[in-house]
Design an enzyme around this catalytic site. Structure first.
Site, PDB file in Angstrom:
ATOM      1  N   SER A  30      16.235   2.921   6.103  1.00 49.32           N
ATOM      2  CA  SER A  30      15.483   1.496   6.392  1.00 49.32           C
ATOM      3  C   SER A  30      16.339   0.310   6.764  1.00 49.32           C
ATOM      4  CB  SER A  30      14.917   0.937   4.798  1.00 49.32           C
ATOM      5  OG  SER A  30      15.749   1.348   3.990  1.00 49.32           O
TER       6      SER A  30
ATOM      7  N   ASP B  49      12.678  11.364   3.419  1.00 48.75           N
ATOM      8  CA  ASP B  49      11.920  10.916   3.406  1.00 48.75           C
ATOM      9  C   ASP B  49      11.387   9.800   4.967  1.00 48.75           C
ATOM     10  OD1 ASP B  49      10.768   8.221   2.711  1.00 48.75           O
ATOM     11  OD2 ASP B  49      11.465   7.586   1.204  1.00 48.75           O
TER      12      ASP B  49
ATOM     13  N   ASN C 159       7.192  -3.718   9.030  1.00 49.74           N
ATOM     14  CA  ASN C 159       6.962  -2.817   8.798  1.00 49.74           C
ATOM     15  C   ASN C 159       6.254  -2.145   9.993  1.00 49.74           C
ATOM     16  OD1 ASN C 159       9.743  -2.471   7.835  1.00 49.74           O
ATOM     17  ND2 ASN C 159       8.736  -2.688   5.675  1.00 49.74           N
TER      18      ASN C 159
HETATM   19  C1  LIG Z   1       9.151   1.195   2.008  1.00 49.95           C
HETATM   20  C2  LIG Z   1      10.127   2.249   1.548  1.00 49.95           C
HETATM   21  C3  LIG Z   1       9.741   3.337   0.399  1.00 49.95           C
HETATM   22  C4  LIG Z   1       8.161   2.518  -0.299  1.00 49.95           C
HETATM   23  O1  LIG Z   1       7.111   2.882  -0.079  1.00 49.95           O
HETATM   24  P1  LIG Z   1       5.852   1.568  -0.349  1.00 49.95           P
HETATM   25  O2  LIG Z   1       4.963   2.470   0.538  1.00 49.95           O
HETATM   26  O3  LIG Z   1       6.458   0.262   0.452  1.00 49.95           O
HETATM   27  O4  LIG Z   1       6.223   1.452  -1.802  1.00 49.95           O
HETATM   28  C5  LIG Z   1       9.981   4.332  -0.261  1.00 49.95           C
HETATM   29  N1  LIG Z   1      11.012   4.559   0.894  1.00 49.95           N
HETATM   30  C6  LIG Z   1      11.676   4.191   1.763  1.00 49.95           C
HETATM   31  C7  LIG Z   1      12.578   4.793   2.154  1.00 49.95           C
HETATM   32  C8  LIG Z   1      11.031   3.278   2.078  1.00 49.95           C
HETATM   33  O5  LIG Z   1      12.135   1.672   3.008  1.00 49.95           O
END
Ligand SMILES: *Cc1c(COP(=O)(O)O)cnc(C)c1O
Length: 386
Positions: free
Chosen positions: A181, A206, A45
C-alpha cells in the site's frame, strides 16, 4: 491512561499530529478543499474511478429504495439479503474459488479471517511491511507473530526452516499483501506459493491494492501471475478500486463455513447495508468487463507517463508512487508545496510507514486526464530537484 494535552503536544512537536479535514471528492479526479479551492486529487485509492460511476450509484439507490437503508441484523440472524450472497457468488466466480465471504470493511476482514484460521498454537509469518489490519488480526488470534524481511525470499525460507525444525507439525500461516500500500511494489507470489507448499504452510494474500487493477479480468496480482488456485485465502477490500466499501475473502467452501461460524467481526456486527453490497456487485461487474479492461489500460498509460516524467527506470509496477522524503517535516512541507501548486497528495508518516521514511504518496487513477498528470510530473520533478 493518556494525558490528552501531553499526548497531543508530543505528537505535534514530533511532526506526527493528525487532524481531520473536509474534502469534497469530485468525479473528474479533482477535490474541493475547505476553502473552496479545487485541486487534483492524488490521495485516493479509487484506482479505476468507480466511486463516481453511474452504474454503482444507480445500484446503490435502487437497493436502498427497494430494500431499506439498513440490514437490520447480523448476517447470521436476518441480515443476509440476495445482494450479499450475489456479491459473494460474483467474487468467488471472479477469483476462481468455491466460495467467498464478505465483511463490512477490509479491516474487519483482516480481523475476522486471521482469527478464524490461526490459534494460540500456530504461527503467523508476515511480510514486515504488511498493513496494520493484518498485524492486528494476527495479534488478536493469539498466534505467535513472526515477520520476514520485505519481499525477501531468503528471509522467508530461513524463517520457515526455523519454524519447521522447532515444531514439525505446527500450523503456519504466511501473510503478505500483493501490491504494497505505501510502496507500490509487488510481492513475488510465485516464489511465495512454492515456499509455502514446500513447508506445508497456508497462505493469505491481501489484494487490497491489486484487486480491480491487475489481471486480465481485474481479479488481482494472483490472476496476473496465474497462481490463484495455489493461494488458500485471497482477501481484499471493496473500498479501493471497487469504489464502494466492504471487504472479502475468497477461499474453499469449508474455510468459508469456518469464517461464518467463527469470524467475530462478521458474527457480532450488523450486516453492511444491502445497498453497499448491491453497489459493490455492480463494481465487480464493471471490473471484469471490457470497460474495466479499458480503465486498467488508461491507468497504466498514466502511470507510465508519470514514471518517465520523473526519470524512473523501467515500467512502474503499480499506480502508487511513493516519494520518500525521510523526515516528517520534510514530507509535510512537500505536501504543502504541492497543494499550493494545485495537487493534493498526503504526507504519510510513522506509524503508517517506518520512522525516517516519511513520504508523499501519489496515486494515479483512471479518473485522471493526461494533462493533469503531465502538470503533476513537472511539479514533482521540480520539487525533487530543489
Ligand atoms: C486499506 C487496506 C485494508 C483495509 O481495508 P478497508 O476496506 O479500508 O477497511 C486492508 N489491507 C490493506 C493492505 C489495505 O491497504
Amino acid at each position: 491512561m493518556k494525558n490528552p494535552g501531553q499526548f497531543l503536544s508530543e505528537l505535534k512537536s514530533a511532526g506526527l499530529l493528525r487532524a481531520l479535514r473536509n474534502v469534497d471528492c469530485l468525479p473528474d479526479g479533482m477535490a474541493r478543499m475547505e476553502d473552496g479551492r479545487e485541486v487534483v486529487n492524488l490521495a485516493s485509492n479509487d484506482y479505476l474511478g468507480l466511486a463516481h460511476h453511474p452504474a454503482l450509484a444507480e445500484a446503490f439507490s435502487r437497493a436502498a429504495r427497494d430494500g431499506g437503508a439498513g440490514a437490520m441484523a447480523s448476517r447470521l440472524v436476518t441480515g443476509t439479503r440476495r445482494a450479499h450472497s450475489g456479491l459473494e457468488e460474483a467474487l468467488a466466480d471472479l477469483k476462481g474459488t468455491e466460495a467467498a465471504v464478505s465483511f463490512s470493511s477490509g479491516y474487519a476482514t483482516s480481523l475476522g479471517v486471521i482469527t478464524s484460521i490461526a490459534d494460540r498454537e500456530d504461527t503467523v509469518l508476515m511480510d514486515k511491511l504488511s498493513h496494520a489490519s493484518l498485524i492486528d488480526g494476527a495479534r488478536l488470534s493469539g498466534a505467535r507473530l513472526s515477520t520476514f524481511l520485505h519481499n525477501d525470499m531468503e528471509s522467508l525460507r530461513k524463517k520457515l526452516e526455523h519454524l519447521r525444525s522447532a515444531n514439525p507439525s505446527g500450523g503456519i500461516l504466511v501473510v503478505t499483501e500483493s501490491v504494497f500500500s505505501m510502496d507500490g511494489d509487488r510481492a513475488p507470489l510465485q516464489e511465495i506459493v512454492r515456499l509455502k507448499d514446500e513447508f506445508g504452510a497456508l497462505l493469505l494474500v491481501d489484494e487490497a491494492h491489486g484487486f480491480g487493477v491487475l489481471g486480465e479480468h481485474g481479479a488481482g496480482l494472483a490472476e496476473e501471475l496465474g497462481v490463484s488456485s495455489r493461494i488458500d485465502f485471497q482477501m481484499g477490500t471493496l473500498s479501493k478500486a471497487a469504489g464502494v466499501s466492504g471487504g472479502y475473502v475468497a477461499c474453499s467452501r469449508a474455510w468459508a463455513d469456518v469464517m461464518i461460524n467463527s469470524a467475530r467481526s462478521l458474527i457480532y456486527s450488523t450486516a453492511p447495508p444491502p445497498a453497499l453490497a448491491a453497489a459493490a456487485l455492480a463494481a465487480v461487474e464493471v471490473i471484469r468487463s471490457a470497460e474495466g479492461q479499458e480503465l486498467r489500460r488508461h491507468v497504466s498509460v498514466l502511470a507510465d507517463a508519470l514514471s518517465s516524467a520523473l526519470g524512473m527506470p523501467g515500467r512502474p509496477v503499480s499506480s502508487i508512487f511513493p516519494v520518500v522524503m525521510g523526515e516528517n517535516d520534510a514530507a509535510l512541507a512537500a505536501a504543502g508545496t504541492l497543494l499550493e501548486r494545485g495537487f493534493l497528495a498526503p504526507a504519510i508518516r510513522y506509524p503508517t510507514v517506518p520512522r525516517g521514511t516519511a513520504r508523499l504518496r501519489v496515486t494515479v487513477t483512471a479518473a485522471h486526464r493526461d494533462v493533469q498528470i503531465g502538470r503533476l510530473g513537472k511539479a514533482l520533478a521540480e520539487l525533487l530537484h530543489k
